[in-house]
Design a protein around this motif. Structure first.
Motif, PDB file in Angstrom:
ATOM      1  N   ARG A 124      29.856 -57.324  64.382  1.00 13.72           N
ATOM      2  CA  ARG A 124      29.319 -58.540  63.750  1.00 13.72           C
ATOM      3  C   ARG A 124      27.818 -58.699  63.932  1.00 13.72           C
ATOM      4  NH1 ARG A 124      27.651 -63.579  65.093  1.00 13.72           N
ATOM      5  NH2 ARG A 124      28.214 -63.328  67.286  1.00 13.72           N
ATOM      6  N   LYS A 125      27.386 -58.773  65.216  1.00 15.52           N
ATOM      7  CA  LYS A 125      25.975 -59.077  65.478  1.00 15.52           C
ATOM      8  C   LYS A 125      25.034 -58.023  64.913  1.00 15.52           C
ATOM      9  CE  LYS A 125      26.622 -61.968  69.586  1.00 15.52           C
ATOM     10  NZ  LYS A 125      26.461 -62.075  71.063  1.00 15.52           N
ATOM     11  N   ALA A 126      25.388 -56.751  65.087  1.00 16.54           N
ATOM     12  CA  ALA A 126      24.526 -55.679  64.568  1.00 16.54           C
ATOM     13  C   ALA A 126      24.468 -55.720  63.041  1.00 16.54           C
ATOM     14  CB  ALA A 126      25.018 -54.323  65.045  1.00 16.54           C
ATOM     15  N   VAL A 127      25.608 -56.023  62.420  1.00 19.22           N
ATOM     16  CA  VAL A 127      25.652 -56.104  60.948  1.00 19.22           C
ATOM     17  C   VAL A 127      24.767 -57.252  60.461  1.00 19.22           C
ATOM     18  CG1 VAL A 127      27.146 -56.432  58.936  1.00 19.22           C
ATOM     19  CG2 VAL A 127      27.959 -55.101  60.882  1.00 19.22           C
TER      20      VAL A 127
ATOM     21  N   GLY B 216      31.694 -59.515  60.573  1.00 19.91           N
ATOM     22  CA  GLY B 216      30.527 -58.742  60.127  1.00 19.91           C
ATOM     23  C   GLY B 216      30.354 -58.805  58.621  1.00 19.91           C
ATOM     24  N   GLU B 217      31.465 -58.680  57.903  1.00 25.39           N
ATOM     25  CA  GLU B 217      31.426 -58.816  56.437  1.00 25.39           C
ATOM     26  C   GLU B 217      30.838 -60.175  56.049  1.00 25.39           C
ATOM     27  OE1 GLU B 217      35.073 -58.365  54.371  1.00 25.39           O
ATOM     28  OE2 GLU B 217      35.511 -56.346  55.115  1.00 25.39           O
TER      29      GLU B 217
ATOM     30  N   MET C  54      27.097 -60.567  56.510  1.00 22.74           N
ATOM     31  CA  MET C  54      26.372 -59.863  55.451  1.00 22.74           C
ATOM     32  C   MET C  54      26.426 -60.638  54.130  1.00 22.74           C
ATOM     33  SD  MET C  54      26.881 -55.903  54.331  1.00 22.74           S
ATOM     34  CE  MET C  54      26.332 -55.310  52.715  1.00 22.74           C
ATOM     35  N   ILE C  55      27.601 -61.178  53.814  1.00 20.86           N
ATOM     36  CA  ILE C  55      27.754 -61.944  52.573  1.00 20.86           C
ATOM     37  C   ILE C  55      26.887 -63.204  52.608  1.00 20.86           C
ATOM     38  CG2 ILE C  55      29.399 -63.378  51.270  1.00 20.86           C
ATOM     39  CD1 ILE C  55      31.530 -61.185  52.086  1.00 20.86           C
ATOM     40  N   ASN C  56      26.838 -63.871  53.753  1.00 21.27           N
ATOM     41  CA  ASN C  56      26.044 -65.098  53.877  1.00 21.27           C
ATOM     42  C   ASN C  56      24.546 -64.831  53.760  1.00 21.27           C
ATOM     43  OD1 ASN C  56      28.343 -66.674  54.216  1.00 21.27           O
ATOM     44  ND2 ASN C  56      28.289 -66.558  56.444  1.00 21.27           N
TER      45      ASN C  56
ATOM     46  N   GLU D 186      28.770 -57.195  46.962  1.00 21.34           N
ATOM     47  CA  GLU D 186      30.075 -56.882  46.375  1.00 21.34           C
ATOM     48  C   GLU D 186      30.937 -56.125  47.386  1.00 21.34           C
ATOM     49  OE1 GLU D 186      31.476 -57.660  43.534  1.00 21.34           O
ATOM     50  OE2 GLU D 186      29.804 -58.509  42.408  1.00 21.34           O
ATOM     51  N   ILE D 187      32.234 -56.383  47.350  1.00 23.01           N
ATOM     52  CA  ILE D 187      33.180 -55.667  48.215  1.00 23.01           C
ATOM     53  C   ILE D 187      34.002 -54.713  47.352  1.00 23.01           C
ATOM     54  CG2 ILE D 187      35.157 -55.881  49.778  1.00 23.01           C
ATOM     55  CD1 ILE D 187      34.165 -58.692  50.495  1.00 23.01           C
ATOM     56  N   TYR D 188      34.177 -53.476  47.849  1.00 22.39           N
ATOM     57  CA  TYR D 188      34.992 -52.481  47.158  1.00 22.39           C
ATOM     58  C   TYR D 188      35.983 -51.857  48.138  1.00 22.39           C
ATOM     59  CZ  TYR D 188      31.345 -52.695  43.560  1.00 22.39           C
ATOM     60  OH  TYR D 188      30.469 -53.131  42.609  1.00 22.39           O
ATOM     61  N   ASN D 189      37.157 -51.508  47.623  1.00 18.44           N
ATOM     62  CA  ASN D 189      38.137 -50.755  48.401  1.00 18.44           C
ATOM     63  C   ASN D 189      38.017 -49.274  48.088  1.00 18.44           C
ATOM     64  OD1 ASN D 189      39.276 -53.133  49.411  1.00 18.44           O
ATOM     65  ND2 ASN D 189      40.806 -53.248  47.795  1.00 18.44           N
ATOM     66  N   TYR D 190      38.197 -48.444  49.113  1.00 15.19           N
ATOM     67  CA  TYR D 190      38.235 -46.996  48.878  1.00 15.19           C
ATOM     68  C   TYR D 190      39.128 -46.311  49.909  1.00 15.19           C
ATOM     69  CZ  TYR D 190      37.082 -42.159  48.021  1.00 15.19           C
ATOM     70  OH  TYR D 190      37.181 -40.816  47.714  1.00 15.19           O
ATOM     71  N   SER D 191      40.084 -45.554  49.391  1.00 17.90           N
ATOM     72  CA  SER D 191      40.841 -44.590  50.192  1.00 17.90           C
ATOM     73  C   SER D 191      41.211 -43.487  49.219  1.00 17.90           C
ATOM     74  CB  SER D 191      42.112 -45.225  50.790  1.00 17.90           C
ATOM     75  OG  SER D 191      43.037 -45.519  49.753  1.00 17.90           O
ATOM     76  N   ASN D 192      41.855 -42.447  49.685  1.00 15.27           N
ATOM     77  CA  ASN D 192      42.370 -41.466  48.733  1.00 15.27           C
ATOM     78  C   ASN D 192      43.532 -42.076  47.941  1.00 15.27           C
ATOM     79  OD1 ASN D 192      41.270 -39.173  50.996  1.00 15.27           O
ATOM     80  ND2 ASN D 192      40.927 -38.769  48.836  1.00 15.27           N
TER      81      ASN D 192
END
Length: 288
Positions: A80-83, A133-134, A137-139, A208-214
């Protein structure tokens, strides 16, 4: 020209980016905790100004899921804090920030794949600090910045499920692996390539938030079975339930990520999970 700061460059994803970097006409600056203190805003800002950084890829995280349950202070510091500090510097210096998050921000109780806008409800300290953390960043909202949520990451580098299964598969005749936790593995090399490929296309006013996996759906049991099959190991994999393998942190039972948004917006195809495993085992010299 992209002057890219890679934070957490010795981890699985950072190491894969390092290996791929020679294929891209970008300037890369690879850092870890020994040469950049991401808990210090002044350190981050100074590094970025000296090296004319215009893009940050944050691969650093406190990922020891079970340890985080009793070490919330350090998990919060990195997740959180580092982000927050990275986001503040990115906003001040007009830097593009790509931050990696996790499926653990969800409660794992769904029955259909999680979309980005679905309700978050983390059940672990790790998941909570990653969500915090998310939100930091969003704020702060640095321009042209994104969050990528991913799951079940493994790689040629570091410690991960694939390497553990290969080791145990050679040591044991039978092995119990959980079958009632379902999701999709993410081959870090595929995620690394995705990030470097989409960099020029990232243009947005709000984070923006995105999902990624195989691609694909499977359990840890299915994953282990395929590892043994591809590596031609004779270890028999037996399905067990989550309660038979208790851990300090509660794992999500369902963490399948819907990837329609990232595929549509960046016009990409995502490789099937078996293709990632096949490539990883070949690199490890374990594909038989």
């Amino acid at each position: 020209m992209f002057n890219i700061l890679i934070i957490g460059s010795n981890g699985q994803l950072g190491s894969e980016i390092k290996e791929l970097s020679k294929n891209y006409d970008y300037n890369f600056f690879f850092t870890d905790r020994t040469n950049l203190d991401i808990t210090s805003k002044d350190s981050i800002k100074s590094f970025c100004e000296i090296n004319s950084i215009n893009t940050i890829i944050n691969c650093a995280a406190y990922t020891a899921v079970d340890n985080a349950e009793t070490d919330e202070l350090n998990a919060d510091l990195t997740n959180r804090k580092a982000v927050k500090k990275l986001a503040l510097v990115s906003q001040e210096l007009n830097i593009k920030l790509i931050h990696i998050s996790t499926d653990y921000v969800f409660d794992g109780k769904n029955f259909k794949a999680y979309c980005e806008e679905f309700q978050t409800s983390p059940k672990t300290v790790y998941g909570k600090t990653k969500l915090d953390g998310e939100n930091e960043m969003i704020n702060i909202n640095p321009k042209n910045s994104i969050i990528i949520r991913t799951s079940w990451v493994y790689s040629f580098y570091g410690n991960n499920f694939v390497k553990t299964m290969l080791r145990l598969g050679k040591e044991k005749e039978t092995l119990g692996v959980i079958f009632d936790q379902v999701g999709t593995p993410t081959y870090a090399a595929h995620l690394a390539k995705l990030i470097l490929d989409i960099l020029p296309q990232i243009k947005n006013d709000k984070v923006e938030i995105y999902n990624y996996s195989n691609e694909g759906v499977l359990s840890w049991y299915d994953f282990a079975k395929e590892i043994m099959k591809m590596a031609k190991l004779n270890c028999k994999i037996n399905p067990i339930e989550t309660f038979q393998y208790p851990t300090p942190a509660k794992r999500p039972h369902f963490s399948l990520l819907n990837k329609a948004k990232i595929k549509k917006e960046f016009n990409i195809e995502i490789p099937y999970w078996k293709d990632g495993l096949d490539d990883c085992l070949k690199r490890l010299g374990e594909r038989k």
